[in-house]
Scaffold this motif. Sequence first.
Motif, mmCIF file in Angstrom:
data_model
loop_
_atom_site.group_PDB
_atom_site.id
_atom_site.type_symbol
_atom_site.label_atom_id
_atom_site.label_comp_id
_atom_site.label_asym_id
_atom_site.label_seq_id
_atom_site.Cartn_x
_atom_site.Cartn_y
_atom_site.Cartn_z
ATOM 1 N N GLY A 4 -3.476 -3.393 5.664
ATOM 2 C CA GLY A 4 -3.444 -4.533 6.572
ATOM 3 C C GLY A 4 -3.461 -5.858 5.824
ATOM 4 N N LEU A 5 -4.070 -5.864 4.639
ATOM 5 C CA LEU A 5 -4.074 -7.060 3.798
ATOM 6 C C LEU A 5 -2.773 -7.203 3.008
ATOM 7 C CD1 LEU A 5 -7.726 -6.975 2.345
ATOM 8 C CD2 LEU A 5 -6.845 -8.443 4.174
ATOM 9 N N GLY A 6 -1.916 -6.198 3.080
ATOM 10 C CA GLY A 6 -0.649 -6.263 2.358
ATOM 11 C C GLY A 6 -0.746 -5.889 0.892
ATOM 12 N N ILE A 7 -1.835 -5.229 0.513
ATOM 13 C CA ILE A 7 -2.025 -4.889 -0.898
ATOM 14 C C ILE A 7 -0.989 -3.863 -1.361
ATOM 15 C CG2 ILE A 7 -3.673 -4.018 -2.607
ATOM 16 C CD1 ILE A 7 -4.352 -6.737 -1.366
ATOM 17 N N ASP A 8 -0.509 -3.029 -0.450
ATOM 18 C CA ASP A 8 0.487 -2.028 -0.838
ATOM 19 C C ASP A 8 1.835 -2.640 -1.183
ATOM 20 O OD1 ASP A 8 0.483 -2.702 1.920
ATOM 21 O OD2 ASP A 8 1.880 -1.068 2.319
ATOM 22 N N THR A 9 2.073 -3.885 -0.765
ATOM 23 C CA THR A 9 3.329 -4.560 -1.087
ATOM 24 C C THR A 9 3.164 -5.580 -2.212
ATOM 25 O OG1 THR A 9 2.929 -6.189 0.678
ATOM 26 C CG2 THR A 9 4.257 -4.259 1.232
#
Length: 310
Positions: free
Chosen positions: A62-67
């Motif tokens: 949800g924090l966008g850490i995977d991107t």
Amino acid sequence: MLHLRVITPSDRTDEVVLLIEKTVGTTHLVVLPGAARDPAGDVVMCDVAREAGDELLAALRGLGIDTTGSIAVESIDLSLSERADRAEADAPGEGADAVLWEQLTDATHEESTLSVTYLAFITLATMIAACGVVLDNAILIVGAMAVGPEFGPLAGLSTAIVRRRPRLALRSLIALLVGFAAAMAVTVAFSLFMDAVDLFSEQQLKADRPNTGFIYAPDWFSFVVAVLAGIAGTLSLTSAKSGALVGVAISVTTIPAAANAAVALSYGDTKQTWGSTEQLLLNLLGIIVAGTLTLLAQKWLWSRQPKNAP
């Protein structure tokens, strides 16, 4: 316990650390500022109870850490730590009941890939089963069941339905259809070759086969066993008890049914070909339905668990 290694942009590190600290069931938090080079950023590591893992992974995504960075997860085989014991005790639910949806999706995605290795295994398994049905040899049938890789795409299809992942569903469906079609086509050719060298004969196929005759005579027990195997197989995947998959593999007659259909087709025996095809489709349907319902039940039951609180 699970071990998480997160690479995060430096300006998001505080958010990631705060999220981990707020998640009940985490411990052993380590922050290495500027340690990551590709992608550049900070490295944050922690251990988390399995039952809290899915919620934490979802929040990190949800924090966008995977991107903007990366999230890696490893299972910890042994952790000698009172803090870890306390973290597992504090986390709501039981680790054995928790489903790591991202891990399940990734695993089934890999197992559902139509690769040369997958085609080789399903073809070899079908050819072994062909020898088993002609010789009425139960040992060869069991061996073929154990070699067959078809449960991966079946689990992938169930996961895709529950997770609403059309790409995974398409990938799994292609692996099943192309895999069985290729395996049966090669087995037809294999059967013709074995007949030409007098190792197979039509008389053997049509003779009384007390050990393997059930393969082309489907009934309700076939469906019931497939459903039970689908439940067991899905539970073994979601609970990381992969050893149970061997038992699942040798309890359903997908590969033997495909083999019997191929051999019967090579001799023009439409009765056995159709009966075996019915057996194959019945088993595939039972496993998919059972796997999907099992995942839905697990998802519902886990939603009833108390949520982590700061």
